[in-house]
Design an enzyme around this catalytic site. Structure first.
Site, PDB file in Angstrom:
ATOM      1  N   LYS A 107      28.164  15.081  28.671  1.00  0.00           N
ATOM      2  CA  LYS A 107      28.656  13.932  29.432  1.00  0.00           C
ATOM      3  C   LYS A 107      27.573  12.866  29.476  1.00  0.00           C
ATOM      4  CE  LYS A 107      26.017  14.564  33.309  1.00  0.00           C
ATOM      5  NZ  LYS A 107      24.950  13.635  33.770  1.00  0.00           N
ATOM      6  N   PRO A 158      20.165  19.603  24.538  1.00  0.00           N
ATOM      7  CA  PRO A 158      18.837  19.905  25.075  1.00  0.00           C
ATOM      8  C   PRO A 158      18.895  20.207  26.567  1.00  0.00           C
ATOM      9  CG  PRO A 158      19.091  17.537  24.773  1.00  0.00           C
ATOM     10  CD  PRO A 158      20.303  18.183  24.156  1.00  0.00           C
ATOM     11  N   MET A 159      18.074  21.140  27.011  1.00  0.00           N
ATOM     12  CA  MET A 159      17.990  21.434  28.432  1.00  0.00           C
ATOM     13  C   MET A 159      17.165  20.352  29.125  1.00  0.00           C
ATOM     14  SD  MET A 159      17.428  25.566  28.325  1.00  0.00           S
ATOM     15  CE  MET A 159      17.436  25.667  30.116  1.00  0.00           C
ATOM     16  N   GLY A 160      17.563  20.012  30.341  1.00  0.00           N
ATOM     17  CA  GLY A 160      16.843  18.982  31.072  1.00  0.00           C
ATOM     18  C   GLY A 160      17.025  17.604  30.488  1.00  0.00           C
ATOM     19  N   GLY A 161      18.146  17.381  29.803  1.00  0.00           N
ATOM     20  CA  GLY A 161      18.359  16.105  29.145  1.00  0.00           C
ATOM     21  C   GLY A 161      19.278  15.160  29.881  1.00  0.00           C
ATOM     22  N   GLY A 162      19.927  15.623  30.959  1.00  0.00           N
ATOM     23  CA  GLY A 162      20.855  14.761  31.681  1.00  0.00           C
ATOM     24  C   GLY A 162      22.228  14.682  31.057  1.00  0.00           C
ATOM     25  N   LEU A 163      22.514  15.568  30.101  1.00  0.00           N
ATOM     26  CA  LEU A 163      23.819  15.582  29.429  1.00  0.00           C
ATOM     27  C   LEU A 163      24.782  16.590  30.041  1.00  0.00           C
ATOM     28  CD1 LEU A 163      22.579  15.327  25.725  1.00  0.00           C
ATOM     29  CD2 LEU A 163      23.497  13.485  27.150  1.00  0.00           C
ATOM     30  N   GLY A 164      24.338  17.307  31.065  1.00  0.00           N
ATOM     31  CA  GLY A 164      25.231  18.223  31.766  1.00  0.00           C
ATOM     32  C   GLY A 164      25.503  19.521  31.052  1.00  0.00           C
ATOM     33  N   GLY A 165      24.601  19.946  30.164  1.00  0.00           N
ATOM     34  CA  GLY A 165      24.878  21.122  29.350  1.00  0.00           C
ATOM     35  C   GLY A 165      25.169  22.372  30.150  1.00  0.00           C
ATOM     36  N   ASP A 167      27.860  18.754  39.219  1.00  0.00           N
ATOM     37  CA  ASP A 167      28.516  18.190  38.039  1.00  0.00           C
ATOM     38  C   ASP A 167      29.607  19.087  37.466  1.00  0.00           C
ATOM     39  OD1 ASP A 167      26.927  15.965  38.174  1.00  0.00           O
ATOM     40  OD2 ASP A 167      25.666  16.473  36.449  1.00  0.00           O
TER      41      ASP A 167
END
Length: 295
Positions: free
Chosen positions: A13, A96-103, A138
């Site tokens: 996201k 990526p972890m900690g990327g702000g993409l909501g993984g 989220d």
């Protein structure tokens, strides 16, 4: 032997805008944001078991099995329903972890929806979202699966129709600790609330209130934003470290990707108002409150 197997996406996201409007007594921040999905993300494979065991492979470095949001989502369904089935889950990690993409939140939502189907639970979307909220703020937007205007801590969702451009998403090779950003003294926490209509109609420029703080604490993020801004308007997503540029077409995205610093990771993606997860499940996009193009 597994009885049923299901493979589903866990899409990324973007926060197309993010305003922090206050801080609650419990430490959570109140915000206003626009969530939109991307056509890229992780992939999860689910195989039902009869013995109640929840298996996950491969393990994620630094994340204990019991703390993984995928495992916690499955356990939440066990606790909520008393279901005695189990599952083996294989995660193909891309985001990526900690990327702000909501993984992590997306992985949890995909797990909730997949196991609701495979275990024959037939819980309502609202009930699954409520379970997801216990895992992270989220998770509900990924459970509901449509682009949304969000308020509260991100759980009060109104479906919206956003423009669906191509993006270049860039990860500058650092991991941003969300807690450190939200605890920073210099973080803007008093942005005046605006109406959803004003946001969608371009009454206020879209921005991310976390961006200044993240750039001060992570110089490589600041350098990446400055570089990508030379091609198109660029913004941080969530608390970072990923940033994105909204582009006119796919060819522009391809051109930018050819010039990315080799120390950074970047990819192109298309904005989606219906989550790829829900498209795979055969769900339809609900009526939206409005249509907006980024100011």
């Amino acid at each position: 032997m597994p009885r049923d197997i299901l493979t589903l996406p866990a899409p990324a996201k973007l926060n197309r805008m993010l305003h922090i409007t206050g801080r609650r007594a419990d430490g959570y921040h109140t915000l206003q944001t626009l969530f939109q999905f991307l056509d890229v993300g992780d992939t999860l494979h689910f195989s039902v078991r009869d013995d109640g065991i929840i298996g996950l492979a491969p393990a994620i470095a630094g994340v204990p099995h019991e703390d993984n949001l995928i495992v916690r989502a499955a356990q939440a369904l066990h606790a909520e329903t008393g279901c005695h089935l189990g599952v083996d889950i294989q995660l193909d990690k891309c985001l990526p972890m900690g990327g702000g993409l909501g993984g992590g939140s997306s992985n949890a939502a995909t797990t909730l929806l997949a196991l609701d189907r495979l275990w024959g639970l037939r819980l309502s979307r609202d009930r699954l979202a409520a379970l997801g909220l216990r895992l992270g703020a989220d998770v509900p937007v990924f459970v509901h699966g449509h682009a949304a205007w969000a308020e509260g801590i991100g759980e009060r969702l109104t479906p919206v129709e956003l423009d669906t451009p191509w993006f270049v998403v860039l990860h500058p090779g650092v991991t941003v600790a969300t807690a450190s950003v939200f605890n920073a003294l210099q973080l803007t926490r008093d942005t005046p609330p605006i109406s959803m209509a004003r946001a969608l109609q371009g009454g206020a420029p879209w921005r991310n209130d976390c961006q200044v703080t993240v750039c001060e604490r992570y110089p490589e993020v600041a350098r990446a934003i400055e570089w990508l801004s030379g091609f198109a308007p660029t913004m941080l997503t969530g608390t970072g470290a990923c940033l994105f540029a909204r582009l006119t077409d796919e060819r522009q995205a391809d051109s930018i990707l050819q010039r990315v610093d080799p120390g950074w990771h970047a990819f192109k993606a298309k904005g989606c108002n219906l989550s790829p997860l829900h498209a795979a499940l055969g769900c339809r996009l609900p009526p939206a409150a409005g249509q907006a193009e980024a100011p």
